[in-house]
Structure formats: structure tokens, C-alpha cells
Scaffold this active site. Structure first.
Site, PDB file in Angstrom:
ATOM      1  N   HIS A 119       0.798  -1.230   0.000  1.00  0.00           N
ATOM      2  CA  HIS A 119       0.000   0.000   0.000  1.00  0.00           C
ATOM      3  C   HIS A 119       0.835   1.286   0.000  1.00  0.00           C
ATOM      4  O   HIS A 119       0.576   2.195  -0.782  1.00  0.00           O
ATOM      5  CB  HIS A 119      -0.894   0.012   1.243  1.00  0.00           C
ATOM      6  CG  HIS A 119      -1.624  -1.258   1.457  1.00  0.00           C
ATOM      7  ND1 HIS A 119      -2.804  -1.561   0.822  1.00  0.00           N
ATOM      8  CD2 HIS A 119      -1.337  -2.351   2.224  1.00  0.00           C
ATOM      9  CE1 HIS A 119      -3.220  -2.751   1.198  1.00  0.00           C
ATOM     10  NE2 HIS A 119      -2.353  -3.253   2.043  1.00  0.00           N
TER      11      HIS A 119
HETATM   12  C1  BDR Z   1      -1.728   0.360   5.877  1.00  0.00           C
HETATM   13  O1  BDR Z   1      -1.720  -0.087   7.237  1.00  0.00           O
HETATM   14  C2  BDR Z   1      -0.403  -0.419   7.619  1.00  0.00           C
HETATM   15  O2  BDR Z   1      -0.406  -1.592   8.311  1.00  0.00           O
HETATM   16  C3  BDR Z   1       0.371  -0.571   6.357  1.00  0.00           C
HETATM   17  O3  BDR Z   1       1.750  -0.280   6.557  1.00  0.00           O
HETATM   18  C4  BDR Z   1      -0.281   0.429   5.457  1.00  0.00           C
HETATM   19  O4  BDR Z   1       0.210   1.720   5.718  1.00  0.00           O
HETATM   20  C5  BDR Z   1      -2.569  -0.589   5.052  1.00  0.00           C
HETATM   21  O5  BDR Z   1      -3.883  -0.613   5.525  1.00  0.00           O
END
Ligand code: BDR
Ligand code: CA
Length: 311
Positions: free
Chosen positions: A239
Site C-alpha cells: 500500500h
Molecule cells: C496500511 O496499514 C499499515 O499496516 C500498512 O503499513 C499500510 O500503511 C494498510 O492498511
């Protein structure tokens, strides 16, 4: 000209790849990292951020340690997804070369925004607590920045910690609500990120016996396992990298301007991102949101950039 970038992050496997992407890409000038809890407590994510900089010989990038707790809700971390200590793999213990600066993250954000007035992109890819605290210190922060970029939210895609919420908004919904409302942000939610994992063949081809590519392999494979277990998606949706990828390629993300708000109630509305695509509230847009992505173009950009970083 490269974009000065301050990255607020909770490394974290996908955060780690975002840091590597930012260090490597010629169109980004990484001016600092601020740490925040999320994938692990802040003490762990701060250590991980420092270790990553040391692994990639970039001890010139300053680190500022962030808040230890959300504004109002209880701390919730995700080592079960990212690995013990918040990141899979054996990163070197950081040395004094990456000792955090003397000011906390919120102050560092304000200081950097003033130093790079009108030019700095603040990208927040963890809980939004540090950014909310920076706004409290300097209400004109959005005017000092070129852009506030957020990885978080799930507008029409299912959430990943509740039916409606992504981890970054759920984990401090009051901070997320404030930052989305007051910074005219660019938001990159799960709608864009969730189905655009890296190619499995590329991950498999990474050398495992060299420290940098071995680390990238560990991050990508460990994170992929959760997506495979939970959603049947075969490669990791990294992400946080996508938010930064949109910075260097204007044609990558399908951006739309809408009125948006984050739910700060408890229960299932906690951290939910509402995007008024139909204009039902008759409110002016208060930011932009990525509702789609050119996934092939994204994969090529990310794999090319990370390949260069681990050469
Ligand atoms: C987001 O939540 C975090 O755990 C990940 O690093 C990312 O930024 C995804 O939902
Ligand atoms: Ca993150």
C-alpha cells in the site's frame, strides 16, 4: 526537479519498501522520516526506520521519533502481519549514526514545512497522530506544505481491520478525521492499493543471500502471506509504495476530487472513509482520492526502482 518529501511512517514491511522507493527514485528528495506506531509500537518503528536507512547507507536522512499513543483510542499494533518487532527479517541494530533528532516528530514536521515553505510533500503512511499534533502546533501547516499525501481509508473497497476501515484510519480515527478535514489532502485508499500487488515472479527472482535484496525478499514474501491467507490475493499489496508512486507519475492513479470525511465513532464506523462521489451533501470537495490505478504501470515503476536500489 525532485520533490522534497517528508515521510511519516510505521515500518512495517510495505513502509520499508516505500522508504527504499523514496531513497532511490530520482524525482524524490527524502528530507526526513518521522516514526509513528501502527505496525508496531513507536519504539520499534523508530528502530526499524533507522535500521533501513543504515542498510541502504543513507544515514544522512534525519529521523524524528513520533507519538507513542493515539489521541483517544487504545493502541493497536499489527506485528502478526508485519513480523516480530513490526518487520520481518533480521535488520542490523541501528548505530549512533541515525540517532533521532532532539525534537519530536510533530515539531519536526512543522520545522521542515517552514524550511521548505510551499515545496514540501508530507506523506503519511501510518496512523495520522503526528500530523494531527503538527496541525495543533501550527494550524497553517497545510498552507506551508505543497501537498499532504495520505495512505489510508477504504472508500468502496472492504476495509482490512473492519468492514469499513483501513488500519491507518482505524488506529487513530480522531487524528484521521482532523487531518482529512483540514489539510486538503490527496488520499490513496485501499480502493487503489489492495489489488495491485507486485509480480510473484519478480519477488521470487530476488537474490536472498545479499543483505538488501534479501531484506526486500523477506518484506515482500512475509507481507504477501497475509493477503494470500485472508483474501486469496497472491502477491503483496504494498500500500504505502503506491502513495509515493503517484508522486512521480501523474498518470498512475485515477484521482477524483470529492467531499470526504472520516468516522470517529467507536463501533464499525470507526475510521471509515466516506467519499461523497454523488455530491449528496452539496459540499465542495475537500481533497482528492485515488479510486483506481494503472496496475501494470505501477508494477513496472516499483520493480524498476527497487531493482536499482538493491543492485
Ligand atoms: C496500511 O496499514 C499499515 O499496516 C500498512 O503499513 C499500510 O500503511 C494498510 O492498511
Ligand atoms: Ca504503513
Amino acid at each position: 526537479m525532485s520533490t522534497p518529501l517528508l515521510l511519516d511512517t510505521d515500518p512495517g514491511c510495505d513502509d520499508a519498501l516505500a522508504i527504499v522507493f523514496a531513497l532511490e527514485h530520482a524525482d524524490i528528495d527524502l528530507v526526513g522520516l518521522t516514526s509513528i506506531f501502527g505496525n508496531a509500537p513507536t519504539a520499534d518503528t523508530t528502530r526499524n526506520a533507522r535500521s533501513i536507512l543504515e542498510l541502504f547507507d543513507r544515514t544522512d536522512v534525519p529521523v524524528a521519533a513520533g507519538a507513542d499513543e493515539p489521541l483517544l483510542v487504545d493502541l493497536d499494533t499489527a506485528e502478526h502481519i508485519h513480523g516480530p518487532g513490526g518487520i520481518k527479517g533480521d535488520l542490523p541494530e541501528p548505530t549512533t549514526a541515525t540517532e533521532p533528532v532532539s525534537v519530536p516528530a510533530a515539531q519536526f514536521i512543522v520545522d521542515q514545512a517552514r524550511e521548505h515553505e510551499g515545496e514540501l510533500t508530507l506523506a503519511a503512511v501510518g496512523r495520522l497522530t503526528n500530523v494531527a499534533l503538527a496541525l495543533a502546533l501550527e494550524p497553517d501547516l497545510p498552507d506551508l506544505l505543497d501537498e499532504t499525501l495520505i495512505m489510508g481509508g477504504s472508500a468502496f473497497e472492504a476495509g482490512n481491520v473492519s468492514p469499513l476501515a483501513s488500519a491507518n484510519f482505524w488506529g487513530d480515527p480522531h487524528a484521521a478525521r482532523r487531518v482529512v478535514r483540514d489539510t486538503d489532502p490527496t488520499v490513496v485508499p485501499l480502493d487503489a492499493t489492495q489489488h495491485s500487488g507486485l509480480p510473484a515472479a519478480w519477488i521470487e527472482g530476488l537474490a536472498r543471500d545479499a543483505p538488501r535484496s534479501g531484506a526486500v525478499y523477506e518484506w515482500a514474501t512475509y507481507y504477501s502471506q497475509d493477503d494470500l491467507d485472508r483474501y486469496g490475493i497472491e502477491t503483496a499489496a504494498i500500500h504505502d509504495v503506491m502513495a509515493l508512486a503517484g508522486l512521480v507519475d501523474d498518470d498512475l492513479l485515477e484521482m477524483e476530487a470529492h467531499f470526504m470525511e472520516v468516522g470517529a465513532d467507536d463501533g464499525l464506523a470507526q475510521g471509515a472513509l466516506a467519499v461523497d462521489v454523488q455530491g449528496t451533501r452539496d459540499e465542495d470537495p475537500n481533497g482528492r482520492v485515488a479510486l483506481g490505478v494503472d496496475a501494470d504501470r505501477y508494477r513496472e515503476l516499483v520493480t524498476d526502482t527497487i531493482d536499482r536500489a538493491i543492485e
